[in-house]
Scaffold this motif. Structure first.
Motif, mmCIF file in Angstrom:
data_model
loop_
_atom_site.group_PDB
_atom_site.id
_atom_site.type_symbol
_atom_site.label_atom_id
_atom_site.label_comp_id
_atom_site.label_asym_id
_atom_site.label_seq_id
_atom_site.Cartn_x
_atom_site.Cartn_y
_atom_site.Cartn_z
ATOM 1 N N LYS A 178 0.823 -1.224 0.000
ATOM 2 C CA LYS A 178 0.000 0.000 0.000
ATOM 3 C C LYS A 178 0.854 1.269 0.000
ATOM 4 O O LYS A 178 0.590 2.230 0.720
ATOM 5 C CB LYS A 178 -0.957 0.007 1.199
ATOM 6 N N LYS A 179 1.914 1.232 -0.819
ATOM 7 C CA LYS A 179 2.806 2.393 -0.890
ATOM 8 C C LYS A 179 2.615 3.113 -2.218
ATOM 9 O O LYS A 179 2.639 2.495 -3.278
ATOM 10 C CB LYS A 179 4.271 1.947 -0.799
ATOM 11 N N CYS A 180 2.426 4.421 -2.133
ATOM 12 C CA CYS A 180 2.385 5.257 -3.334
ATOM 13 C C CYS A 180 3.589 6.197 -3.229
ATOM 14 O O CYS A 180 3.488 7.301 -2.685
ATOM 15 C CB CYS A 180 1.076 6.054 -3.363
ATOM 16 N N PRO A 181 4.769 5.732 -3.719
ATOM 17 C CA PRO A 181 5.989 6.482 -3.394
ATOM 18 C C PRO A 181 6.264 7.658 -4.320
ATOM 19 O O PRO A 181 5.811 7.687 -5.463
ATOM 20 C CB PRO A 181 7.079 5.419 -3.585
ATOM 21 N N MET A 182 7.054 8.593 -3.798
ATOM 22 C CA MET A 182 7.699 9.567 -4.669
ATOM 23 C C MET A 182 8.897 8.823 -5.259
ATOM 24 O O MET A 182 9.446 7.928 -4.617
ATOM 25 C CB MET A 182 8.163 10.770 -3.864
ATOM 26 N N ILE A 183 9.295 9.175 -6.480
ATOM 27 C CA ILE A 183 10.331 8.396 -7.163
ATOM 28 C C ILE A 183 11.535 9.283 -7.480
ATOM 29 O O ILE A 183 11.396 10.380 -8.020
ATOM 30 C CB ILE A 183 9.769 7.774 -8.466
ATOM 31 N N ARG A 184 12.729 8.788 -7.113
ATOM 32 C CA ARG A 184 13.982 9.419 -7.538
ATOM 33 C C ARG A 184 14.757 8.385 -8.351
ATOM 34 O O ARG A 184 14.660 7.189 -8.074
ATOM 35 C CB ARG A 184 14.813 9.845 -6.326
ATOM 36 N N TYR A 185 15.521 8.854 -9.327
ATOM 37 C CA TYR A 185 16.256 7.909 -10.171
ATOM 38 C C TYR A 185 17.646 8.463 -10.469
ATOM 39 O O TYR A 185 17.896 9.663 -10.335
ATOM 40 C CB TYR A 185 15.496 7.644 -11.480
ATOM 41 N N GLN A 186 18.531 7.556 -10.879
ATOM 42 C CA GLN A 186 19.895 7.924 -11.204
ATOM 43 C C GLN A 186 19.926 8.616 -12.569
ATOM 44 O O GLN A 186 19.595 7.998 -13.577
ATOM 45 C CB GLN A 186 20.712 6.637 -11.238
ATOM 46 N N LEU A 187 20.303 9.883 -12.586
ATOM 47 C CA LEU A 187 20.240 10.674 -13.825
ATOM 48 C C LEU A 187 21.097 10.082 -14.941
ATOM 49 O O LEU A 187 20.738 10.135 -16.108
ATOM 50 C CB LEU A 187 20.682 12.119 -13.549
ATOM 51 N N SER A 188 22.246 9.480 -14.565
ATOM 52 C CA SER A 188 23.154 8.976 -15.601
ATOM 53 C C SER A 188 22.604 7.732 -16.299
ATOM 54 O O SER A 188 23.190 7.245 -17.252
ATOM 55 C CB SER A 188 24.526 8.659 -14.989
ATOM 56 N N SER A 189 21.465 7.202 -15.826
ATOM 57 C CA SER A 189 20.913 5.981 -16.424
ATOM 58 C C SER A 189 19.542 6.244 -17.049
ATOM 59 O O SER A 189 18.568 6.501 -16.350
ATOM 60 C CB SER A 189 20.780 4.889 -15.353
ATOM 61 N N ASP A 190 19.493 6.129 -18.378
ATOM 62 C CA ASP A 190 18.214 6.283 -19.065
ATOM 63 C C ASP A 190 17.256 5.158 -18.665
ATOM 64 O O ASP A 190 16.043 5.347 -18.592
ATOM 65 C CB ASP A 190 18.449 6.271 -20.583
ATOM 66 N N MET A 191 17.830 3.978 -18.367
ATOM 67 C CA MET A 191 16.992 2.840 -17.975
ATOM 68 C C MET A 191 16.291 3.108 -16.637
ATOM 69 O O MET A 191 15.144 2.716 -16.439
ATOM 70 C CB MET A 191 17.840 1.566 -17.881
#
Length: 530
Positions: A147-160
């Motif tokens: 039941k998690k609706c998270p905020m998302i952060r991602y590694q900028l150097s990875s398009d994937m």
């Protein structure tokens, strides 16, 4: 999030990756517009880009003194133009970047066209559509179940990482109305990382019980196949190691190898106290095995212990047979120290040992290549020659190059080894049996530092941007971290220790697989199936 800045950083990284020297930027109609929006001509000239050309232009001059940086959308037309370009190259070397996914068949077509071997890099390393869908399903099903609706952060150097984040966000947003998500004061956070940022950790021998079992015996859905162990009894040919149903394993999975042996010995000595007449010394693993064999009732009382004595006995045999203490010492020197001369001598010495296995030889050369690929006195050609002399197959030797292409300095979003960070790198020591700092476990995975920065609110938005307009004002408390390309048990240990030592913080680790070296050797380019 500042989109213009993100695009600018991405283009900067492309240009920097090609190294010093005069460059031409080869683009299509759309990417020309993108570049002109984020860069002025004078800014880009400062980066030694002196010429701007369209890939579809027929009358370009041949200029062999220029490096070509290709920034293109992965359309059929662009791929076809690029194939024609590579068949008759006009520039000395090509660094190819696609703005989105490129299929394996198109990468293959480009490789076949590159007969003159002018392509230094293709960055279209991207998701197979079916794998992106499978990974998205796996990750969202866990988030929805919790039941998690998270905020998302991602590694900028990875398009994937960005694409997985967008895919997860799309599904979670769609399901938002249907699910009764937990309302928390601080929203949960999903951090998506890419294995290519730290290709070193999966290559290291790890000395905790769980990690050693996976590395040396292979742990598959909590099962170990022991059928190849010399003299194994019928009932131990396959054993289950599960922290849920095995108290000894639950208590010992994160302890180091020395402590496991001591704990088994203590457990068996407790049992012996009940039989004082037949007291015998348990000095070695083989003493323990003999003791278990001599007491069938002991087996009945404690099948768990007989299982662990067998597993630890086999681990011991393999450590000795493969000289893993020596191998591990050199691995740690490569991963944590900054002395090229000493490291190169150590690797060379070990490669000349006839008892060093092919897997361990390749692993050491991969670590050396990742660590010292740009060193002015690099002995990589000589080490590759040593591998050849040892009879290491060409397929395995090629993996050294593949590993550098996958996780070398050009690709990494972070610098894995920074002299100023030497203290941070070596601050996580296990205490050995006598409380001595253990030379075999100096290395701390990059993930540990990343999570530490995240929890303290210091993880840079410029390197790990948020998806969408909002960002977390408070320090995160409920963190799910997912590594594209797989996690390791060393990282699981780092997460376990952070959960134990950071009150109010709960971290869950996931990835497309759990690596050991064998699996990592075979999947450096593409994330394996989970």
């Amino acid at each position: 999030m500042n989109v213009t800045l993100a695009v600018k950083q991405y283009i900067s990284k492309m240009i920097e990756n090609s190294g010093p020297g005069m460059k031409v930027l080869l683009m299509d109609k759309e990417t020309t517009s993108i570049v002109s929006v984020v860069y002025t001509q004078s800014e880009i000239l400062q980066k030694e880009v002196y010429l701007f050309e369209r890939i579809d232009s027929q009358n370009r001059d041949s200029m062999k003194h220029l490096k070509a940086i290709c920034f293109l959308r992965p359309t059929k037309e662009n791929v076809e133009h690029l194939i024609q370009e590579l068949r008759r190259p006009k520039y000395s070397v090509y660094f190819i970047y696609f703005s989105n996914v490129i299929s394996k068949s198109e990468i293959k077509a480009l490789a076949e066209a590159d007969e003159q071997e002018v392509v230094a890099e293709v960055q279209g390393r991207s998701w197979e559509p079916a794998l992106l869908q499978r990974t998205t399903q796996g990750l969202t099903s866990v988030l929805l179940a919790l039941k998690k609706c998270p905020m998302i952060r991602y590694q900028l150097s990875s398009d994937m990482a960005r694409r997985l984040g967008e895919s997860v966000k799309q599904i979670i947003t769609k399901e938002y109305e249907l699910f009764d998500f937990r309302k928390t004061e601080v929203p949960p956070l999903l951090l998506i990382l890419d294995r290519s940022d730290d290709a070193i950790t999966p290559l290291l021998n790890q000395w905790t019980y769980q990690a050693m079992v996976h590395e040396l015996l292979g742990l598959n859905n909590n099962r170990i196949d022991l059928s190849r162990v010399p003299g194994i009894s019928k009932d131990l040919k396959e054993v289950v190691l599960s922290a849920e149903n095995d108290e000894f394993y639950a208590n010992n999975l994160y302890l180091n190898f020395g402590e496991i042996g001591t704990n088994i010995k203590n457990l068996m000595e407790d049992f012996q106290k009940k039989k004082p007449k037949e007291q015998q010394k348990l000095e070695s693993i083989s003493d323990m095995k003999a003791f278990v064999d001599n007491y069938p009732q002991f087996k009945k009382m404690s099948g768990t212990v007989s299982k662990h004595v067998t597993v630890v006995g086999e681990l011991s045999r393999l450590v000795s047979e493969r000289h893993l203490m020596e191998v591990s010492e050199v691995e740690q020197e490569l991963a944590c120290q900054n002395d090229h001369s000493s490291a190169s001598q150590s690797v060379r010495r070990l490669l000349q040992n006839p008892r060093l296995s092919e897997l361990d030889a390749v692993r050491l050369v991969m670590l050396y290549a990742l660590r010292y690929e740009k060193h002015s006195s690099s002995i990589l050609p000589a080490l590759m020659d040593e591998l050849n002399k040892k009879g290491v197959s060409e397929r395995h030797r090629r993996m050294v190059t593949s590993m550098v292409e996958y996780g070398g300095k050009r690709v990494r979003g972070s610098d894995l080894i920074n002299p100023q960070d030497a203290v941070a790198i070596t601050k996580q020591f296990f205490k050995g049996l006598k409380g001595v700092e253990n030379v075999y476990t100096q290395h701390a995975p990059l993930l540990q530092e990343t999570l530490d920065q995240l929890i303290k609110g210091r993880l840079k938005d410029s390197q790990f941007p948020y998806l969408g307009p909002s960002s977390l004002r408070d320090r995160p408390q409920d963190i799910t971290v997912f590594i594209i390309g797989g996690a390791t048990y060393e990282e699981a240990l780092a997460v376990y220790n952070l959960n134990r030592t950071m009150p109010g913080v709960r971290i869950v680790l996931g990835g497309t697989t759990i690596h050991n070296t064998k699996r990592w050797h075979h999947h450096p380019q593409h994330p394996p199936h989970s």
